[in-house]
Structures are given as C-alpha cells and as structure tokens.
Design a protein around this motif. Structure first.
Motif, short mmCIF file in Angstrom:
data_model
loop_
_atom_site.label_atom_id
_atom_site.label_comp_id
_atom_site.label_asym_id
_atom_site.label_seq_id
_atom_site.Cartn_x
_atom_site.Cartn_y
_atom_site.Cartn_z
N SER A 158 -1.65 28.46 -11.17
CA SER A 158 -0.60 28.73 -10.17
C SER A 158 -0.37 30.24 -10.06
O SER A 158 -0.11 30.76 -8.98
CB SER A 158 0.70 28.06 -10.57
N ARG A 159 -0.46 30.92 -11.22
CA ARG A 159 -0.25 32.38 -11.22
C ARG A 159 -1.31 33.04 -10.34
O ARG A 159 -1.01 33.91 -9.53
CB ARG A 159 -0.35 32.89 -12.66
N SER A 160 -2.53 32.58 -10.50
CA SER A 160 -3.62 33.17 -9.73
C SER A 160 -3.40 32.90 -8.23
O SER A 160 -3.62 33.79 -7.39
CB SER A 160 -4.92 32.57 -10.25
N ARG A 161 -2.92 31.70 -7.89
CA ARG A 161 -2.66 31.38 -6.47
C ARG A 161 -1.56 32.27 -5.91
O ARG A 161 -1.66 32.75 -4.79
CB ARG A 161 -2.23 29.92 -6.34
N LEU A 162 -0.50 32.48 -6.73
CA LEU A 162 0.60 33.32 -6.24
C LEU A 162 0.11 34.75 -6.02
O LEU A 162 0.50 35.40 -5.04
CB LEU A 162 1.76 33.29 -7.24
N TRP A 163 -0.76 35.23 -6.92
CA TRP A 163 -1.27 36.59 -6.73
C TRP A 163 -2.18 36.68 -5.50
O TRP A 163 -2.19 37.69 -4.80
CB TRP A 163 -1.99 37.09 -7.99
N ASP A 164 -2.93 35.61 -5.24
CA ASP A 164 -3.75 35.59 -4.01
C ASP A 164 -2.84 35.76 -2.79
O ASP A 164 -3.14 36.50 -1.85
CB ASP A 164 -4.49 34.25 -3.88
N GLN A 165 -1.70 35.06 -2.86
CA GLN A 165 -0.73 35.12 -1.76
C GLN A 165 -0.19 36.55 -1.61
O GLN A 165 -0.07 37.07 -0.50
CB GLN A 165 0.43 34.19 -2.09
N ILE A 166 0.14 37.16 -2.76
CA ILE A 166 0.68 38.53 -2.73
C ILE A 166 -0.35 39.47 -2.08
O ILE A 166 -0.03 40.27 -1.20
CB ILE A 166 1.05 39.00 -4.15
N HIS A 167 -1.61 39.33 -2.51
CA HIS A 167 -2.65 40.22 -1.96
C HIS A 167 -2.89 39.96 -0.48
O HIS A 167 -3.09 40.90 0.29
CB HIS A 167 -3.95 40.05 -2.75
#
Lengths: 283, 343
Positions: A158-167
């Motif tokens: 989920s952390r990786s998905r949220l960072w994808d969203q941020i980027h």
C-alpha cells in the motif's frame, strides 16, 4: 511565478522553548520535498504554521505568494498524521462532505475503496483509511499537497501504491511537502530538508544531506564483541546483519580500538546511509 | 494489586476535574441542599384591594406580607395575580372577601390555602387560579421542558463538539476553506433544530398526557424557548472549548446542570432559600426560563409581565454565546496572519 510555498527564517517559540528556529524552505510546482527529522525535531510545528493553524513568532511565510489564508487553503490538500476523517460517516459521506466544502463536484472513489464505499470509516482498515484520506485531499485538484507521515502504519504494498500516487500528482505539476522519518521514503523525494532540534540542519538531495559523512564497515568473526568494544569506545555503532558499522569516526581509531581489545577484524570505508548521516547529525 | 491501587490514586491525583467531583462536589451539594432544600414558605406577598382593605389586612396572619396600596396597579384581582404583582390578592369588595391564589407557585399556594382555610369558610372564599387542583405535574412539566433543553444544550452539544477535537478532525476543518462562522453555525444548527423539535414534543406530551394547561401565547413561548436554547447551546460550546475529551465535557456539563436542577426554583422555591443561595439561583438561566414557561403555560402571562426574565435571558444569551463563539473560533483560527510576521 512565486513558489507554492516559501518559508523564510520562520521561527516559533512556546515560552522559552524554540520549537522551530529560523527555518527556510520552498516547494516548487512538480517537486516532492521531504521534511526529515526525528520526533520533536519541529516538523509538525512547521507544518501547522504552513497551514495557518499557528502563527510564526517571526519570519516570513507565504503560501501561493501570499500569507496563509482561507483562499490559499482552497488550493491545498492536506493529509494529517491522524488522517482527519470523520469516523461515524461512511467513506462516501466523507468524500461528499469534503467535495461540498471545496465546491469541487463529486470525487470518484478510488477503485480499491468501491467495495467499502458505504462502510463507516471507523470500520475500515488503516490502509483503506489512508487511501480515503488521500482521495479526500486530492478531490479538489490541489496545487500543493502537504502530507504528514502519509504512510505511517501502512503495509509495504500500500505504501508503494501511495507513493506512485504522490509521484503521479507531482508529474502533473503538484508540489508536495511530505514529512517522514522512513528513510526509504526520503529517497523518493526530489529534495530533502533535514530538521534537528527545531533547525534546518541540512538541505538538498540525499547525497547533499549525507555530505562528507563516512561509515566504516568492520568484518569480524566476533561481531558481538566488536560491537561492544567500539560502543564502549564511544563510537556511533550500528549493525547491518552481523556487519558492524561505525559512523562518522575514523578508520584508524576503529582499528586501534579493536587491536587494543585483541579482536580479529578487517575495516573498510563505505558510503554512509541517509539514516546514518541523520543519526550522526543528531548526536 | 497494591501497584494497581497506587497507579489509580496517582492518576486520580492528577485528574483535577475528577478530584473536584469527588471532593468538592459532595461538600457543595450538601451545603446547597442543606440550605436550599426547603419547601416551607415563610412570607407570602399579598395585595389587599377593595374598600375594606385596611380592616381585612389587620386580621391576616403574619405569614401574609401586605403590599403598600400605592404599589398595587389598578387591575382586576386575576390580572394582579397573573402579572405576578403579588402571590395572593384579596378582594374585599365581595362578602366574604375573596382570596385569589397563584396556583403556578405550588408551595406558596398550598401554604396560603392552608393558612386562609384556618380562618373558616365564612371568613374568606379561596379561589386558586391557573392550577386550581394544585397539580404538581402542572408546575413541573413547564420547568422540565427547560431542564430537558438544558440537558440537550449542554451535555449533548458539548459531547458533539468535543468529539471533533478528540478525533483530530477539528484541525481538518480549520485547514479547509471554511469561515469559522460557517463551522460554528454548521455545528450548532443541528443541535438547535433537534432541541427545538424536542421542546415541541415535550410540550405537546405534557399538555396531552398530564393535562398541563397552555393558557398563553405559543409564539411568546417559542421565543422564550429559542432565547433559552441560545444560552444553553452557548454553555455547551463553552464547555467543549474547555474540554479535551468527551468524559471531561460530561463532567463539566454535570457540574453546570446540577445547580440548575436544585437552585432554579422549580423544585425548591427561591423565596424559601437563604438570600445568598437564592442569588446563585438568580444567575442561572433555567431560573428565568422556568418563570417564562410557567408564566405563559399556566398563567397565560404576556410579555408585559415577563419582560424581566426575557431581558435577563437575552443578556445571558448575548454574553455566553459571544464568549462561546469567540473561544470556538480561537480553536479554528488561532490568530489572524499577516504576510510579515516580523523578524
């Protein structure tokens, strides 16, 4: 074009305690700026000033080229550490309220949240709650995102998905200011500001923050003894598996300490990590 | 177990509000109850009118304190009672004289009825107005409406507001593009509407189930209720601004509620309390709402005889509500920002 956020020599005191001391920082469109620091470093106080929840004692603070104001807040998305969701409303009702407040039309629920759209936020898992908080902060198309420990307590996927969203949002021109004490997250940022005891002690890329901090790796069949000897000698010692690392010391001093204690070893210089550089600065 | 007891005492010692409830409240309650819990009426203000006023006045027991003739307006005896000029009006133009008693002042009317009855049926005719059967429910229901509104206004409102702080969402509201007044009105309006609905329901139930008369103007009653709601909602908001958790809010609200129950005059008459305790009662909003609700429902009193409790409640509403809004606003927008904070 003015910076999305500009803090210039911002200071905040509480009585005789200085929580934020002469901190300067900018966030430009499309940039992800990480605010790093241990607990109590002053990150949250700085964020509260940026959001207009706390006036600076001194210094100059601008949001979208002006003092923090209601009009400025309409262009900003904020995900607080506590998420700021209404737990007795459903996921959809939370989004509806935020949409109505910002006058931004109806936001689409992220696909992962559709199955739980009508469940109370109090009944959702932390991962879903974080996704909802993100959706609520992004619904009105903010130009600046302020994220306070956005992935705290979230599983790696989920952390990786949220960072994808941020980027994705940064790529679309949104400026992001994110506080974290996860070093892996800090590496996701374009630029970092390291805070310690209220002051911004370093700024720049990860390489800039690490600066000339060096680490020495010690290989020894007696790693526990090595660790004890170097620790007793007052060195900043960390463990990476069974490999002992000494931060910001001198290779010669490391070797001398181990030879004096009769510990078999080999020492070689290595790149300090961001975490080691931070720890060395905190010391 | 010893460690558990010790830990509990240490926590309690630092929880000042709970300590206050445990130690100070019983002392305060005992003192107030001891002095205030007095149903007996020692003095009854009496207006004696008609040609034989002086003769009748001289025969009255000491309990009845006659008003100076100059202070008695030229109104019918019923109107004198309705307008609260005196608790008892004795009309000497009839034979035997007629004593009009205010049935909405239950204990006073019971005391006066007993004292005058002892004079004998030939000496005086007794006419109890507004609550002829001296029903307790007729006096209690109008006052209970106020008590229920106080409960909703202080406890329910403060809990609802503190929840926002406890969950951290008040900060979220503060960073949204909402005006502090939008947040405050948005938070309070639902409670105002619900409490108003409650007021209507309780009043209707009181009238239907307990046969409590409703003799006065519905609109005047609604206006009094609305003003009183502003006062109690303001108290609820004030409590919320002084509380970090819902438990703290409930504690504070109970501390506000209890004196109103005991000292607003609807259980124990203010006239029977020592002056110092009665003055505590006179600064409590419920005291004035009880005067308004009993006056309108039972006596059919109009604004000309109720202007004083209305003015006091309006004053309280302005002061308390303004203070509440300012304090709540401080939570949402701590200070105004200037572009340059100064270096």
């Amino acid at each position: 074009m003015p910076s999305l956020l500009r803090a210039d020599g911002v200071t905040r005191t509480f009585g005789s305690f200085t929580a934020v001391d002469d901190v300067s920082l900018t966030v430009e469109p499309g940039e992800v700026v990480g605010l790093l620091g241990a607990n109590g470093a002053g990150k949250t106080t700085l964020i509260r000033m940026i959001l207009g929840l706390l006036p600076p004692t001194s210094g100059d603070l601008e949001l979208f080229g002006d003092a923090p104001s209601r009009a400025g807040r309409a262009r900003l998305g904020y995900v607080p550490q506590g998420l700021g969701l209404w737990s007795s409303l459903t996921a959809v009702e939370n989004l509806d309220f935020v949409d109505d407040t910002f006058g931004s039309g109806t936001s689409e629920l992220p696909p992962e949240l559709k199955p739980v759209a009508n469940e109370l936020v109090a009944d959702l898992g932390l991962g879903h709650q974080r996704q909802l908080a993100f959706a609520a902060a992004l619904g009105h198309g903010p130009e600046l995102l302020v994220l306070d420990e956005p992935t705290s307590g979230v599983d790696p996927l989920s952390r990786s998905r949220l960072w994808d969203q941020i980027h994705d949002h940064a790529d679309a021109g949104v400026g992001v200011l994110v506080t974290t004490h996860y070093m892996q997250e800090a590496q996701q940022c374009d630029r970092l500001v390291l805070m310690s005891r209220g002051r911004a002690v370093a700024a720049g890329t990860e390489r800039d923050i690490i600066g000339d901090t060096v680490a020495y790796e010690v290989d020894s069949p007696h790693w526990q003894r090595t660790f004890d000897v170097l620790g007793s000698a007052g060195m900043l010692v960390t463990l990476s598996g069974t490999r002992v690392r000494v931060v910001d010391g001198s290779g010669r001093a490391v070797a001398a300490a181990l030879e004096g204690a009769g510990v078999e070893h080999t020492v070689h210089e290595a790149h300090a990590t961001l975490e080691e550089a931070m720890t060395a600065r905190e010391r | 177990m010893r460690a558990m007891i010790l830990k509990e005492f240490r926590e309690l010692r630092r929880d000042r509000r709970t300590m206050a409830m445990l130690v100070i409240m019983p002392i305060v309650l005992l003192t107030i109850f001891g002095y205030a819990a007095n149903f007996s009426v020692d003095e009854i203000s009496t207006a004696v009118v008609g040609d034989s006023a002086d003769a009748v006045e001289s025969q009255l027991p000491d309990l009845f304190v006659p008003l100076d003739a100059a202070d008695i307006p030229d109104e019918s005896p019923e109107d004198l009672v309705r307008d609260n000029v005196a608790d008892v009006v004795i009309d000497t133009s009839t034979t035997p004289p007629t004593a009009y008693l205010d049935g909405s002042s239950l204990f006073m009317a019971q005391t006066a009825d007993a004292a005058l009855g002892r004079l004998g049926p030939d000496a005086i005719t007794i006419d109890i107005l507004f609550n002829p059967d001296l029903e307790t429910s007729a006096v209690m229901v109008p006052a209970l409406i106020g008590l229920i509104l106080t409960f909703i206004g202080t406890i329910i409102t403060s809990i609802g507001l503190v929840k926002e702080r406890q969950n951290g969402t008040i900060e979220q509201l503060a960073v949204m593009p909402l005006k502090p007044t939008d947040v405050i009105i948005g938070k309070i309006a639902p409670y105002f509407i619900l409490a108003s609905l409650d007021m209507v329901i309780i009043t209707l139930l009181g009238v239907w189930i307990f046969d409590v008369p409703f003799n006065g103007s519905v609109w005047l009653f609604a206006a009094g209720g609305a003003i009183f709601l502003f006062v109690v909602l303001g108290l609820g908001v004030l409590i919320s601004t002084a509380s970090q958790t819902q438990a703290q809010a409930i504690q504070l609200a109970i501390m506000m509620l209890l004196p109103q129950v005991l000292l607003s005059g609807f259980i124990f008459p203010l006239e029977s309390m020592p002056e110092a305790i009665a003055w505590i009662g006179r600064v409590l909003p419920l005291t004035y709402f009880v005067q308004i609700s009993q006056g309108i429902m039972l006596r059919g009193a109009d604004f000309s005889s109720l202007w004083l409790p209305f003015v006091v409640l309006i004053g309280m509403a302005v002061v308390i509500f303004t203070a509440a809004v300012l304090r709540f606003r401080r939570d949402l927008a701590p200070t105004r920002h200037s572009k340059k904070a100064g270096k």
